[in-house]
Design a protein around this motif. Structure first.
Motif, PDB file in Angstrom:
ATOM      1  N   HIS A 103       0.861  -1.180   0.000  1.00  0.00           N
ATOM      2  CA  HIS A 103       0.000   0.000   0.000  1.00  0.00           C
ATOM      3  C   HIS A 103       0.899   1.233   0.000  1.00  0.00           C
ATOM      4  O   HIS A 103       2.121   1.110   0.034  1.00  0.00           O
ATOM      5  N   HIS A 105       1.493   3.790   2.074  1.00  0.00           N
ATOM      6  CA  HIS A 105       2.119   4.437   3.237  1.00  0.00           C
ATOM      7  C   HIS A 105       3.636   4.385   3.138  1.00  0.00           C
ATOM      8  O   HIS A 105       4.221   3.354   2.804  1.00  0.00           O
ATOM      9  N   HIS A 108       6.276   1.745   4.176  1.00  0.00           N
ATOM     10  CA  HIS A 108       6.311   0.439   3.501  1.00  0.00           C
ATOM     11  C   HIS A 108       6.703   0.590   2.025  1.00  0.00           C
ATOM     12  O   HIS A 108       7.440  -0.230   1.499  1.00  0.00           O
ATOM     13  N   ARG A 193       2.270  10.647   5.936  1.00  0.00           N
ATOM     14  CA  ARG A 193       2.083   9.202   5.780  1.00  0.00           C
ATOM     15  C   ARG A 193       2.177   8.706   4.357  1.00  0.00           C
ATOM     16  O   ARG A 193       2.625   7.602   4.106  1.00  0.00           O
ATOM     17  N   HIS A 228      -7.244  -1.412   6.131  1.00  0.00           N
ATOM     18  CA  HIS A 228      -6.409  -0.358   6.713  1.00  0.00           C
ATOM     19  C   HIS A 228      -6.246   0.809   5.728  1.00  0.00           C
ATOM     20  O   HIS A 228      -6.093   1.955   6.133  1.00  0.00           O
ATOM     21  N   ASP A 247       0.014  -4.312   7.730  1.00  0.00           N
ATOM     22  CA  ASP A 247      -0.804  -3.416   8.550  1.00  0.00           C
ATOM     23  C   ASP A 247      -2.245  -3.872   8.810  1.00  0.00           C
ATOM     24  O   ASP A 247      -2.711  -3.769   9.938  1.00  0.00           O
TER      25      ASP A 247
HETATM   26 ZN   LIG Z   1      -0.069   1.533   6.549  1.00  0.00          ZN
END
Ligand SMILES: [Zn+2]
Length: 359
Positions: A103, A105, A108, A193, A228, A247
């Protein structure tokens, strides 16, 4: 219990480094708690077959080393990605041909640029919009609006509450308040983020499922709906009978619903879809690998959480009343149970209250 915004701010990597270095009491409540002392700060672990896990602190990714090149899932962040590149060169002498994002964020999906000269980057189609910086005057998300007590469309330090204003909270707030006006806009929260300079945009986007074949091995990408985030990929390694998740699904540790992007009840349905995949081992982005039975436990937990909070809201209970009464004791054996339980009840309440039309 730390404030919503403090926990929310705790995830971006830059902040994790800051509080890890400070080694304060608060750090025990966040990812900065770090791995147990006996563990090395960084390592590469063989899972099985051609699948390996790499880790720095509490953030991991995986890679599949085929004879024709390497597939990396989640470069995580620049420091770890640079270290991984050196390790792959030394150990395998093979190029990274694909980078898959779980994803958007940036703790990651960050740091992949070091593989850009040889790799094709792949992400879910919603990654495209999530990498777009919101306008400076973009409205807060519904959940953030709950925190905005003075309704000015921004989050002040006083609205962040709790630890903000003391110790690292003040520093954390200042770090994300990039225009230094004492208030966090939607764009500033996004920048903490999502995306930013550390996340390279994908070259290829997929919508429901995709597969990569390299060196005689196949890797499957599955979109199981919103959880998430709204751009989450579950990566399945059929030959290794393993999945990688980030997550939204962590064996033996409750997921966190303290983030702005959590979706209920979609999250429950997403976990149910993961259970339908054919695998034995789950390799998560945080904590330790686990079993399919532990995936089912997480599904039951999220079902129980969703129904208990929904019933509480229907009965007119307050957020604090629900935090005090929904104890989820069947799950008290998992890591950080109490901290996560309280945060999850609170987060589930806020998601359901702030997006009433979606349930
Ligand atoms: Zn995340």
């Amino acid at each position: 219990m730390p404030s919503k915004l403090t926990r929310f701010l705790a995830l971006p990597f830059a902040f994790i480094l800051t509080i890890a270095a400070m080694a304060s009491g608060f750090s025990t409540l966040t990812y900065a708690q770090g791995a147990p002392e006996a563990e090395p700060e960084r390592e590469i672990l063989h899972i099985n077959g051609d699948l390996y896990r790499f880790r720095q602190g509490r953030h991991s990714g995986v890679f599949l080393a085929t004879p024709e090149g390497i597939i990396v899932v989640d470069p995580t962040f620049p420091e770890q990605a640079a270290w991984l590149k050196n390790q792959l060169d030394e150990r395998f002498g093979l190029p990274v041909k694909y980078v898959i994002y779980s994803h958007t964020h940036n703790d990651h999906a960050g740091g992949g640029e070091v593989f850009a000269d040889t790799a094709i980057f792949i992400g879910h189609e919603n990654t495209r919009k999530n990498l777009q910086r919101p306008d400076d005057n973009a409205p807060l998300l519904p959940r953030e609006q709950l925190w905005d007590a003075n309704h000015d469309g921004m989050i002040q330090q006083s609205e962040a509450g709790g630890y903000i204003g003391v110790d690292q909270g003040e520093e954390a707030f200042a770090r994300f308040d990039t225009d230094d006006n004492g208030s966090l806009s939607r764009a500033e929260i996004w920048a903490a983020r999502f995306g930013g300079p550390t996340v390279r945009a994908p070259d290829i986007y997929y919508s429901e499922q995709a597969a990569i074949t390299l060196g005689g091995k196949t890797v499957e990408l599955h979109y199981t709906g919103r959880n998430h985030s709204d751009d989450m990929t579950v990566v399945l390694f059929p030959a290794e009978r393993a999945i990688y998740t980030a997550d939204f699904l962590t064996p033996n540790r409750l997921a966190w619903t303290v983030l702005d992007g959590g979706f209920l009840p979609d999250w429950v349905e997403s976990l149910q879809q993961v259970e339908q995949l054919d695998f034995d081992t789950i390799v998560p982005a945080h904590e330790s690998p686990g079993t399919k039975a532990q995936v089912s436990e997480q599904t039951r937990y999220m079902e129980d959480l969703y129904s208990a909070v929904s019933e509480g809201i229907a009965a007119g209970k307050s957020e604090q009343e629900l935090v005090d009464s929904i104890l989820m004791e069947d799950y008290s054996h998992v890591l950080e149970y109490e901290y996560s339980r309280a945060g999850n009840v609170s987060g589930a309440y806020e998601i359901l209250i702030s997006t009433p039309g979606e349930h």
